[in-house]
Design a protein around this motif. Structure first.
Motif, mmCIF file in Angstrom:
data_model
loop_
_atom_site.group_PDB
_atom_site.id
_atom_site.type_symbol
_atom_site.label_atom_id
_atom_site.label_comp_id
_atom_site.label_asym_id
_atom_site.label_seq_id
_atom_site.Cartn_x
_atom_site.Cartn_y
_atom_site.Cartn_z
ATOM 1 N N ILE A 124 0.806 -1.224 0.000
ATOM 2 C CA ILE A 124 0.000 0.000 0.000
ATOM 3 C C ILE A 124 0.839 1.273 0.000
ATOM 4 C CG2 ILE A 124 -2.119 -0.878 1.068
ATOM 5 C CD1 ILE A 124 -0.912 -0.147 3.792
ATOM 6 N N VAL A 125 0.213 2.363 -0.422
ATOM 7 C CA VAL A 125 0.825 3.690 -0.339
ATOM 8 C C VAL A 125 -0.243 4.653 0.191
ATOM 9 C CG1 VAL A 125 2.499 3.370 -2.168
ATOM 10 C CG2 VAL A 125 0.212 4.155 -2.736
ATOM 11 N N GLY A 126 0.226 5.738 0.837
ATOM 12 C CA GLY A 126 -0.711 6.715 1.384
ATOM 13 C C GLY A 126 -0.509 8.074 0.757
ATOM 14 N N PHE A 127 -1.596 8.841 0.686
ATOM 15 C CA PHE A 127 -1.500 10.209 0.183
ATOM 16 C C PHE A 127 -2.176 11.159 1.157
ATOM 17 C CE2 PHE A 127 -0.864 7.566 -3.446
ATOM 18 C CZ PHE A 127 0.171 8.211 -4.106
ATOM 19 N N ILE A 128 -1.469 12.208 1.488
ATOM 20 C CA ILE A 128 -2.006 13.176 2.441
ATOM 21 C C ILE A 128 -3.085 14.011 1.774
ATOM 22 C CG2 ILE A 128 -1.436 15.234 3.776
ATOM 23 C CD1 ILE A 128 1.410 14.018 4.021
ATOM 24 N N THR A 129 -4.248 14.106 2.419
ATOM 25 C CA THR A 129 -5.294 14.995 1.950
ATOM 26 C C THR A 129 -5.493 16.027 3.046
ATOM 27 O OG1 THR A 129 -6.297 12.962 1.192
ATOM 28 C CG2 THR A 129 -7.524 14.965 0.780
ATOM 29 N N ARG A 130 -5.215 17.267 2.748
ATOM 30 C CA ARG A 130 -5.225 18.301 3.778
ATOM 31 C C ARG A 130 -6.545 18.307 4.552
ATOM 32 N NH1 ARG A 130 -2.046 22.817 5.072
ATOM 33 N NH2 ARG A 130 -0.485 22.339 3.535
ATOM 34 N N ARG A 150 2.789 11.982 -1.120
ATOM 35 C CA ARG A 150 2.879 10.574 -0.768
ATOM 36 C C ARG A 150 3.576 10.401 0.586
ATOM 37 N NH1 ARG A 150 4.874 5.872 -4.812
ATOM 38 N NH2 ARG A 150 5.695 4.505 -3.223
ATOM 39 N N VAL A 151 3.023 9.547 1.434
ATOM 40 C CA VAL A 151 3.696 9.215 2.693
ATOM 41 C C VAL A 151 3.794 7.703 2.824
ATOM 42 C CG1 VAL A 151 3.149 11.241 4.107
ATOM 43 C CG2 VAL A 151 1.463 9.407 3.866
ATOM 44 N N ASP A 152 4.777 7.285 3.624
ATOM 45 C CA ASP A 152 4.937 5.860 3.881
ATOM 46 C C ASP A 152 3.833 5.375 4.797
ATOM 47 O OD1 ASP A 152 7.086 5.418 2.353
ATOM 48 O OD2 ASP A 152 8.561 5.692 3.951
ATOM 49 N N VAL A 153 3.177 4.313 4.421
ATOM 50 C CA VAL A 153 2.175 3.729 5.303
ATOM 51 C C VAL A 153 2.433 2.230 5.435
ATOM 52 C CG1 VAL A 153 0.323 5.398 4.887
ATOM 53 C CG2 VAL A 153 0.593 3.464 3.344
ATOM 54 N N GLN A 154 2.083 1.685 6.588
ATOM 55 C CA GLN A 154 2.250 0.256 6.808
ATOM 56 C C GLN A 154 1.010 -0.320 7.456
ATOM 57 O OE1 GLN A 154 5.734 1.425 8.260
ATOM 58 N NE2 GLN A 154 6.508 0.992 6.212
ATOM 59 N N TRP A 155 0.782 -1.594 7.241
ATOM 60 C CA TRP A 155 -0.279 -2.259 7.987
ATOM 61 C C TRP A 155 0.182 -2.414 9.420
ATOM 62 C CZ3 TRP A 155 -4.825 -2.461 5.874
ATOM 63 C CH2 TRP A 155 -4.935 -2.481 4.475
ATOM 64 N N ASN A 156 -0.693 -2.073 10.331
ATOM 65 C CA ASN A 156 -0.368 -2.210 11.733
ATOM 66 C C ASN A 156 -0.649 -3.648 12.158
ATOM 67 O OD1 ASN A 156 0.147 -1.869 14.376
ATOM 68 N ND2 ASN A 156 -1.255 -0.136 14.663
ATOM 69 N N VAL A 157 0.375 -4.474 12.118
ATOM 70 C CA VAL A 157 0.198 -5.915 12.247
ATOM 71 C C VAL A 157 -0.513 -6.301 13.550
ATOM 72 C CG1 VAL A 157 1.368 -8.125 12.088
ATOM 73 C CG2 VAL A 157 2.338 -6.136 10.945
ATOM 74 N N ARG A 158 -0.132 -5.632 14.641
ATOM 75 C CA ARG A 158 -0.693 -5.996 15.941
ATOM 76 C C ARG A 158 -2.211 -5.827 15.980
ATOM 77 N NH1 ARG A 158 2.033 -1.989 19.569
ATOM 78 N NH2 ARG A 158 1.767 -0.955 17.584
#
Ligand code: MN
Length: 728
Positions: free
Chosen positions: A608-614, A636-644
């Protein structure tokens, strides 16, 4: 037209005089003597004097009615490579034009195609370049190859196979593209003889055995056709001849049948005085014999890329068999046999090579060569173009465009203009709106819809067929990727520097940046940005090169905290209230407001990838989603699945199951899904006309692996045809 029997200075000179009465034959005499002297004492593999070979090559070139220089080069073509003669000598004796051609042929001869794929690509490229520089080089090479193929029996079986395969892959298609029908045909038959000797000799035997009856059939039907045409006061030459072995072989392969099942092994040709008569003759034939639908081709209105013109039709003959008939004028027949050379105009004993309208194909290749730097891409591109059949479509103004078989409106748009291609959003075919991937048919009228905001995407490469469109899209994407990675690289470095309370402009001014650029062996900061953007250079390795020691030590927890607060400012969101933690972490923050793109509906496990929306947090897309690729990369910002946290979070995904329409199948499918521990939030089923059922389930899954579990469980059920995740 083929003359396999011994050529001599006399036969060559006679042929030249027949089409070029003012020829200064001394040039040929001189070249002949020079070659004879140079090759003196050399023998061919057959044991004959070597001079037979260059003489045969020159004879073929004379048969093609080529210019004096080409024929002289035919005589001289092996002297530099195989004898003590030098290029300087040839230049002194025969001038620059001939020396350049001999040099070109010598260089081409050093190209071999049997090595690795990459080398083959590079070699092929050299060949095309030589052709673009002076097409006569390739014509000499073709004549050379023809004679080598005719005398191939004297080589070892291993060499025979290699040379025959190369001829079939490269030289026969080139002869075809240049429109030299008889060379193409003869090369193909010779290739068949060495590549599939069993089939070749069986065909030869069968043809010989049935020769008499076939001849009678040919004579009889020719006579019938001739009489029919005479009834309508038409003056026509009718002839019939056996199709060449390779085309019969092709037909057997294509239809998976044996020789006795290939009926149309004889083609009839009708030659008339002018174009009107061509159509008139066609009318007479169609009135007498039933035409087979879909087999009529009008290459007069729409000539082939190599200039070939003719009418083709297949009719049911008097004995109920299929008969192929070609109708053309005398002039068209000459072009069909002689190809490009038939178009060339003489100017003081040589061709006016600037007016070679028929070498458009070669010019196109040259254009791609400039667009494609990777030799393998180039080879692929050229091969498509060498082998593909074409479709002919019209612009709204009635102009004809020739496209590769299976071409889409995008191919058409690129054929009109590169910019029209880049900006194409849709098309109307015969007045109806069609999707971009629509396949065009000959005769379609195509109108392109463009938009200034459109730009090419990688998906387009799957849609287009023509080499030109592919090359243009690839070039655009490459350039765009380069731009993007430069921007990305610059942003990455800027961000990293901020953590040390430094800025890009500061290190640029101090000259430290330039030092780092040079230390990496790069030429400019732009190259550095690109390297960072593509990930070839790591920012962590780079920072110590740019910043002084004191600055490096200053990276503190405080700086990291500042990073966070900066991101918060951009995102403009407070910490989320309540107990539910996020399934996603954004740049290591796990409490940012996150939305999922409805276009791709990512699942834990998807990349996945994330995009900042003001003001609205971060929107998450799958990495391959077209929206994500089109989005502004600066946001674009780095995003990760929060596994926990994933275990507790359920996301709804649509799946489509195509199955046979059998009672009870829906129940079985529902049980299968529930059996995987997954909740179904909605189910929908409809049946199709062809006795199939399409079921759409909304299922609540935790991650990708759970989804895979369901899909494979469903796929294992009897009656289920396919299962897919719906992304819309
Ligand atoms: Mn040769």
């Amino acid at each position: 037209m083929a003359k396999p029997k011994s050529a001599s200075l006399e036969t060559i000179s006679n042929t030249v005089s027949s089409y070029y009465p003012d020829a200064k034959l001394e040039l040929l005499t001189k070249a002949y003597k020079f070659a004879e002297e140079a090759h003196r004492g050399q023998l061919r593999s057959s044991g004959e004097p070597y001079m037979i070979h260059p003489a045969e090559v020159a004879q073929t070139l004379a048969d093609l009615k080529l210019d004096m220089a080409s024929i002289a080069v035919g005589l001289l073509h092996d002297t530099v490579e195989d004898t003590h003669a030098t290029l300087e000598q040839i230049q002194k004796e025969f001038g620059n034009d001939i020396a350049d051609l001999v040099d070109g042929v010598t260089k081409l001869s050093q190209i071999t195609f049997k090595t690795s794929e990459e080398k083959q690509a590079e070699n092929f490229r050299k060949m095309i370049l030589a052709m673009a520089k002076d097409i006569r080089v390739i014509l000499v090479k073709l004549a050379d190859r023809l004679n080598n193929m005719r005398t191939l029996e004297h080589l070892s079986p291993h060499k025979q196979k290699i040379i025959a395969q190369e001829t079939l892959d490269i030289y026969a298609p080139i002869a075809n593209r240049l429109g030299i029908g008889w060379i193409k045909t003869e090369l193909e038959d010779l290739c068949l003889r060495y590549l599939h000797p069993d089939i070749y000799y069986r065909l030869a035997q069968t043809v010989a055995k049935t020769k008499r009856e076939r001849q009678k059939y040919t004579d009889d039907f020719s006579e019938v056709l001739d009489e029919k045409l005479k009834e309508y006061d038409m003056n026509a030459q009718v002839s019939g001849r056996a199709k060449h072995f390779f085309s019969i072989f092709n037909k057997m392969e294509r239809r998976k049948v044996d020789f006795d099942q290939v009926f149309d092994t004889i083609a009839f040709r009708i030659i008339v005085d002018n174009i009107t008569e061509c159509y008139k003759a066609l009318g007479v034939i169609h009135a007498s014999y039933k035409p087979i639908p879909g087999r009529f081709k009008d290459y007069i209105a729409m000539p082939k890329a190599n200039g070939y013109q003719s009418l083709h039709t297949t009719v049911i003959g008097p004995a109920g068999d299929r008969v192929e008939i070609q109708i053309r004028t005398q002039e068209m027949n000459q072009v069909a046999e002689g190809g490009i050379a038939a178009h060339w105009k003489y100017k003081e004993g040589r061709f006016d090579t600037r007016s070679r309208e028929n070498v458009e194909w070669v010019n196109r290749l040259l254009e791609w060569h400039q667009d494609l730097s990777d030799p393998n891409e180039f080879l692929e591109t050229v091969k498509i173009d060498l082998f593909a059949e074409d479709v002919f479509v019209f612009t709204p103004k009635g102009e004809v465009k020739q496209l590769a078989h299976g071409a889409s409106p995008l191919d058409f748009a690129y054929a009109v203009h590169t910019d029209v291609g880049h900006k194409c959003v849709g098309a109307k075919v015969n007045g109806k709106i069609v999707p971009l991937k629509h396949r065009l048919k000959s005769g379609d009228t195509v109108e392109i819809v463009t938009s200034t905001t459109q730009s090419p995407s990688k998906d387009w490469l799957k849609i287009v067929r023509s080499s030109r469109a592919k090359a243009k899209i690839r070039a655009f994407i490459k350039e765009q990727e380069r731009d993007r990675s430069r921007e990305l690289g610059k942003a990455v470095l800027e961000k990293a520097l901020r953590a040390y309370s430094q800025s890009l402009s500061k290190v640029e001014k101090s000259g430290e940046l330039l030092k780092a650029v040079q230390a990496q062996g790069l030429r400019s900061p732009e190259e550095l940005w690109a390297g960072l953007g593509y990930g070839r250079i790591s920012v962590d390795d780079l920072i110590p090169l740019i910043l002084p020691k004191e600055a490096l030590e200053r990276k503190t927890e405080a700086a990291k905290a500042e990073d966070e607060s900066f991101l918060r400012k951009v995102l403009n969101v407070a910490k989320k209230r309540g107990e539910s933690r996020n399934a996603i972490t954004v740049a290591n923050l796990d409490d940012v407001l996150v939305r999922f793109g409805r276009c791709c509906n990512p699942l834990p496990g998807d990349s996945i990838v994330g995009f900042i929306t003001r003001g609205r947090g971060v929107t998450v897309h799958t990495a391959t989603c077209t929206k994500a690729i089109d989005n502004d990369q600066e946001r674009r910002v780095d995003v990760q699945w929060n596994v926990r946290e994933n275990k507790t979070i359920k996301r709804t995904v649509k799946i489509r199951v195509l199955s046979l329409d059998e009672p009870g199948l829906l129940a079985i499918m529902s049980q299968t899904i529930s059996g995987c521990g997954v909740n179904i939030s909605s189910a929908n089923i409809r049946t199709t006309k062809d006795k199939k059922a399409i079921a759409i389930f909304d299922v609540e899954v935790g991650d990708l692996s759970q989804l895979h579990k369901i899909t494979s469980a469903l796929e294992g059920k009897k009656g289920v045809i396919s299962v897919e995740r719906v992304r819309s």
